[in-house]
Write a protein that holds these residues in place. Sequence first.
Motif, mmCIF file in Angstrom:
data_model
loop_
_atom_site.group_PDB
_atom_site.id
_atom_site.type_symbol
_atom_site.label_atom_id
_atom_site.label_comp_id
_atom_site.label_asym_id
_atom_site.label_seq_id
_atom_site.Cartn_x
_atom_site.Cartn_y
_atom_site.Cartn_z
ATOM 1 N N VAL A 1 0.842 -1.197 0.000
ATOM 2 C CA VAL A 1 0.000 0.000 0.000
ATOM 3 C C VAL A 1 0.879 1.249 0.000
ATOM 4 N N PRO A 2 0.522 2.240 -0.827
ATOM 5 C CA PRO A 2 1.378 3.416 -1.004
ATOM 6 C C PRO A 2 1.149 4.487 0.058
ATOM 7 N N GLU A 3 1.807 4.361 1.206
ATOM 8 C CA GLU A 3 1.722 5.396 2.230
ATOM 9 C C GLU A 3 2.373 6.682 1.735
ATOM 10 N N THR A 4 1.805 7.821 2.105
ATOM 11 C CA THR A 4 2.360 9.100 1.656
ATOM 12 C C THR A 4 3.458 9.620 2.576
ATOM 13 N N ASN A 5 3.276 9.431 3.895
ATOM 14 C CA ASN A 5 4.201 9.982 4.905
ATOM 15 C C ASN A 5 4.373 11.499 4.761
ATOM 16 N N LEU A 6 3.350 12.184 4.240
ATOM 17 C CA LEU A 6 3.448 13.620 4.029
ATOM 18 C C LEU A 6 3.669 14.377 5.335
ATOM 19 N N HIS A 7 3.034 13.911 6.405
ATOM 20 C CA HIS A 7 3.147 14.588 7.690
ATOM 21 C C HIS A 7 4.541 14.436 8.289
ATOM 22 N N LEU A 8 5.221 13.339 7.958
ATOM 23 C CA LEU A 8 6.553 13.108 8.521
ATOM 24 C C LEU A 8 7.596 14.050 7.916
ATOM 25 N N TYR A 9 7.331 14.494 6.700
ATOM 26 C CA TYR A 9 8.303 15.346 6.001
ATOM 27 C C TYR A 9 7.806 16.778 5.826
ATOM 28 N N ASN A 10 6.694 17.089 6.500
ATOM 29 C CA ASN A 10 6.116 18.434 6.388
ATOM 30 C C ASN A 10 5.922 18.810 4.918
ATOM 31 N N ALA B 1 -1.666 19.569 6.727
ATOM 32 C CA ALA B 1 -2.454 18.771 5.789
ATOM 33 C C ALA B 1 -1.721 17.472 5.494
ATOM 34 N N THR B 2 -2.436 16.361 5.674
ATOM 35 C CA THR B 2 -1.816 15.067 5.389
ATOM 36 C C THR B 2 -2.861 14.064 4.931
ATOM 37 N N SER B 3 -2.377 12.974 4.385
ATOM 38 C CA SER B 3 -3.216 11.869 3.947
ATOM 39 C C SER B 3 -2.437 10.585 4.181
ATOM 40 N N LEU B 4 -3.134 9.524 4.543
ATOM 41 C CA LEU B 4 -2.447 8.281 4.883
ATOM 42 C C LEU B 4 -1.895 7.582 3.640
ATOM 43 N N PHE B 5 -2.720 7.469 2.580
ATOM 44 C CA PHE B 5 -2.321 6.715 1.393
ATOM 45 C C PHE B 5 -2.476 7.536 0.117
ATOM 46 N N TYR B 6 -1.764 7.110 -0.914
ATOM 47 C CA TYR B 6 -2.063 7.552 -2.266
ATOM 48 C C TYR B 6 -3.124 6.610 -2.834
ATOM 49 N N PHE B 7 -4.109 7.194 -3.507
ATOM 50 C CA PHE B 7 -5.206 6.426 -4.085
ATOM 51 C C PHE B 7 -4.939 6.183 -5.558
ATOM 52 N N GLU B 8 -5.033 4.926 -5.960
ATOM 53 C CA GLU B 8 -4.858 4.566 -7.357
ATOM 54 C C GLU B 8 -5.998 3.655 -7.779
ATOM 55 N N LYS B 9 -6.550 3.876 -8.966
ATOM 56 C CA LYS B 9 -7.622 3.028 -9.464
ATOM 57 C C LYS B 9 -7.161 1.577 -9.548
ATOM 58 N N LEU C 1 -9.179 19.997 13.111
ATOM 59 C CA LEU C 1 -8.736 19.042 12.102
ATOM 60 C C LEU C 1 -9.972 18.519 11.384
ATOM 61 N N LEU C 2 -10.142 18.878 10.123
ATOM 62 C CA LEU C 2 -11.240 18.412 9.293
ATOM 63 C C LEU C 2 -10.822 17.111 8.616
ATOM 64 N N VAL C 3 -11.674 16.093 8.697
ATOM 65 C CA VAL C 3 -11.294 14.753 8.261
ATOM 66 C C VAL C 3 -12.258 14.236 7.191
ATOM 67 N N ASP C 4 -11.692 13.651 6.126
ATOM 68 C CA ASP C 4 -12.505 13.053 5.063
ATOM 69 C C ASP C 4 -11.853 11.748 4.613
ATOM 70 N N ASP C 5 -12.519 11.030 3.683
ATOM 71 C CA ASP C 5 -11.959 9.766 3.227
ATOM 72 C C ASP C 5 -10.936 9.949 2.114
ATOM 73 N N ILE C 6 -11.275 10.695 1.051
ATOM 74 C CA ILE C 6 -10.357 10.805 -0.078
ATOM 75 C C ILE C 6 -10.399 12.206 -0.685
ATOM 76 N N ILE C 7 -9.242 12.711 -1.047
ATOM 77 C CA ILE C 7 -9.150 13.975 -1.768
ATOM 78 C C ILE C 7 -8.990 13.671 -3.252
ATOM 79 N N THR C 8 -9.910 14.187 -4.068
ATOM 80 C CA THR C 8 -9.747 14.124 -5.520
ATOM 81 C C THR C 8 -9.514 15.550 -6.009
ATOM 82 N N THR D 1 -6.854 13.031 5.666
ATOM 83 C CA THR D 1 -7.734 12.111 4.956
ATOM 84 C C THR D 1 -7.116 10.711 4.910
ATOM 85 N N MET D 2 -7.949 9.747 4.570
ATOM 86 C CA MET D 2 -7.449 8.391 4.405
ATOM 87 C C MET D 2 -6.570 8.270 3.166
ATOM 88 N N ALA D 3 -6.946 8.980 2.107
ATOM 89 C CA ALA D 3 -6.207 8.859 0.848
ATOM 90 C C ALA D 3 -6.296 10.133 0.027
#
Length: 226
Positions: free
Chosen positions: A36-45, A62-70, A190-197, A221-223
């Motif tokens: 699974v493609p974790e982003t780790n955006l929060h770890l690297y600011n 602003a962060t997201s747990l995963f990158y979303f891919e079809k 902290l506003l939370v959602d499932d996926i950012i498109t 967000t989750m992704a």
Amino acid sequence: MFTSVRTLLFPDYCTACEIPLRSGEKFLCTSCRHQVPETNLHLYNDATIKKVFYGRLNLQLATSLFYFEKKGPIQKLMHGLKYKGKEHIGQVLGEWLGTSLATLPEYKKIDVVIPVPLHPKKMKKRGYNQVSAFAKALSTHLNAQYNDTVLVKSKNTQTQVFKGRFTRSDEVLNAFSITETQRLAGKHILLVDDIITTGATIEACGIELLKIPKITLSIATMAIAR
């Protein structure tokens, strides 16, 4: 002993590849979990998500747990969470991200976690908000208040995933509202959602929340779609 026998007779299956899960595995087998493609955006600011909202929302974090891919494992997780009654996936993902966020001083300053709401008709049909368990887990790890009453969805819109930005913006325009403006004044939300498109749903929610005096706004967000 009983758990092992139950797992042998009635195995759960990996949400991504559908092979039987082994003891100790949840939702994803070890192989898929490592893919699974974790982003780790929060770890690297990393400012990737902030750039999505540049000129639209002023975000502190602003962060997201995963990158979303079809057709990837995260799409299958999201589908199970939203459409197959697997509400508990949200808690697992919240624990996953929350454990990481809790190690970062800037995220410990968050006061309130707010999930993007569902319209009451959709809530009645689905039976739960797919974001709630995720948001509750984050609030627990961040020692923050969970609030699902201040932000409401007042207009029932069609599913927005993969619509064009401008079409989606028209759909969600004025779809959300807030119930009051004083109790959360000055808080870090902290506003939370499932996926950012396109980000239109979060933008619409954020615009409403920014009517609360002197708040600081962050999102998780989750992704996020690549």
